[in-house]
Design a protein around this motif. Sequence first.
Motif, PDB file in Angstrom:
ATOM      1  N   ASN A 159      10.859  86.168  42.177  1.00  0.00           N
ATOM      2  CA  ASN A 159      12.021  85.288  42.312  1.00  0.00           C
ATOM      3  C   ASN A 159      12.745  85.447  43.642  1.00  0.00           C
ATOM      4  O   ASN A 159      13.958  85.623  43.693  1.00  0.00           O
ATOM      5  N   TYR A 163       9.004  82.753  50.512  1.00  0.00           N
ATOM      6  CA  TYR A 163       7.842  83.626  50.624  1.00  0.00           C
ATOM      7  C   TYR A 163       7.001  83.222  51.830  1.00  0.00           C
ATOM      8  O   TYR A 163       6.834  82.037  52.107  1.00  0.00           O
ATOM      9  N   MET A 203       1.529  83.087  42.913  1.00  0.00           N
ATOM     10  CA  MET A 203       2.773  82.348  43.145  1.00  0.00           C
ATOM     11  C   MET A 203       3.381  81.869  41.835  1.00  0.00           C
ATOM     12  O   MET A 203       4.602  81.928  41.637  1.00  0.00           O
ATOM     13  N   SER A 204       2.530  81.398  40.930  1.00  0.00           N
ATOM     14  CA  SER A 204       3.040  80.883  39.652  1.00  0.00           C
ATOM     15  C   SER A 204       3.701  81.984  38.834  1.00  0.00           C
ATOM     16  O   SER A 204       4.593  81.716  38.025  1.00  0.00           O
ATOM     17  N   ALA A 207       7.237  83.013  41.493  1.00  0.00           N
ATOM     18  CA  ALA A 207       8.245  82.020  41.876  1.00  0.00           C
ATOM     19  C   ALA A 207       9.255  81.860  40.752  1.00  0.00           C
ATOM     20  O   ALA A 207       8.898  81.831  39.575  1.00  0.00           O
ATOM     21  N   THR A 211      13.542  80.055  44.044  1.00  0.00           N
ATOM     22  CA  THR A 211      12.509  79.871  45.068  1.00  0.00           C
ATOM     23  C   THR A 211      12.535  78.443  45.610  1.00  0.00           C
ATOM     24  O   THR A 211      12.449  77.487  44.845  1.00  0.00           O
ATOM     25  N   ILE A 214       7.614  78.180  50.121  1.00  0.00           N
ATOM     26  CA  ILE A 214       6.518  79.128  50.236  1.00  0.00           C
ATOM     27  C   ILE A 214       5.654  78.707  51.418  1.00  0.00           C
ATOM     28  O   ILE A 214       5.203  77.561  51.490  1.00  0.00           O
ATOM     29  N   GLN A 247      10.027  72.171  42.102  1.00  0.00           N
ATOM     30  CA  GLN A 247      10.655  73.495  42.080  1.00  0.00           C
ATOM     31  C   GLN A 247      10.770  74.065  43.492  1.00  0.00           C
ATOM     32  O   GLN A 247      11.806  74.569  43.890  1.00  0.00           O
ATOM     33  N   PHE A 248       9.687  74.008  44.245  1.00  0.00           N
ATOM     34  CA  PHE A 248       9.689  74.500  45.617  1.00  0.00           C
ATOM     35  C   PHE A 248       8.707  73.694  46.442  1.00  0.00           C
ATOM     36  O   PHE A 248       7.889  72.938  45.911  1.00  0.00           O
TER      37      PHE A 248
END
Length: 264
Positions: A159, A163, A203-204, A207, A211, A214, A247-248
Amino acid sequence: MSMHFSVLASGSTGNAIFVETEEHSFLVDAGLSGKAMEALFSEIGRDMSKLSGILVTHEHSDHVKGLGVIARKYKLPIYANMSTWNAMERIIGEVPVEQKFTFEMEQIKTFGNLNIESFGVSHDAAEPMFYVFHQGDKKLVLITDTGYVSDRMKGIIKNADMYVFESNHDVSMLRMGKYPWSIKRRILSDFGHVSNEDAAIAMSDVAGDRTKRIYLAHLSLDNNMKDLARMSVEQTLQTKGIVVGEQFSLYDTDPKKPTELVLV
């Protein structure tokens, strides 16, 4: 408080990342020539002589090529664990003792309002480690050069706001490519590099709701492509219920051009 960073260069030919706060600025690795590093700093409008120090992840040449030259020219402190110091001293040349500092694995060093946390990764180097930058409630994670992402690593990097994440190779390209089998086996091993799909799976798992970005990093010149890496990561994340852009967002890095200097 504000923390900014730029991936100055990332890939098989050289790696360097710049992180700054109001009070301090650090270079993580110096894997290009001194002249190339100075040009990259110029592109982001920063002065290498103002650095607070250089943090080293491990002794491979694509991470330390310009380290000795830069440190000596600008009289910069270098931070690395003892195993890495022992492995890289013959590579980087003589460094004055007053510029040599130890930063052991799984330690936290504090510079003003910036806390830098080190953590170990799985790579065929003496004692490879990467870094988490904490400032207030902001968290920036740098993680490349690892054959896999363990549960221990995931607990440390979970979190983060942003990244820089290894997405080194496409497995099919690597298997069918020109490398000798010994090198292919090394890259595919637990002490090599993370593939696009394995990066996305990690990542899954890490994150979180904070986040936002990335950056796909350390792409192989011979066994990956930016579009392929992005597509593979997006597709794998989708199977995990994560839609990129909601989300990101994903961002590219480049072996020769810095990313935009962004606020974490």
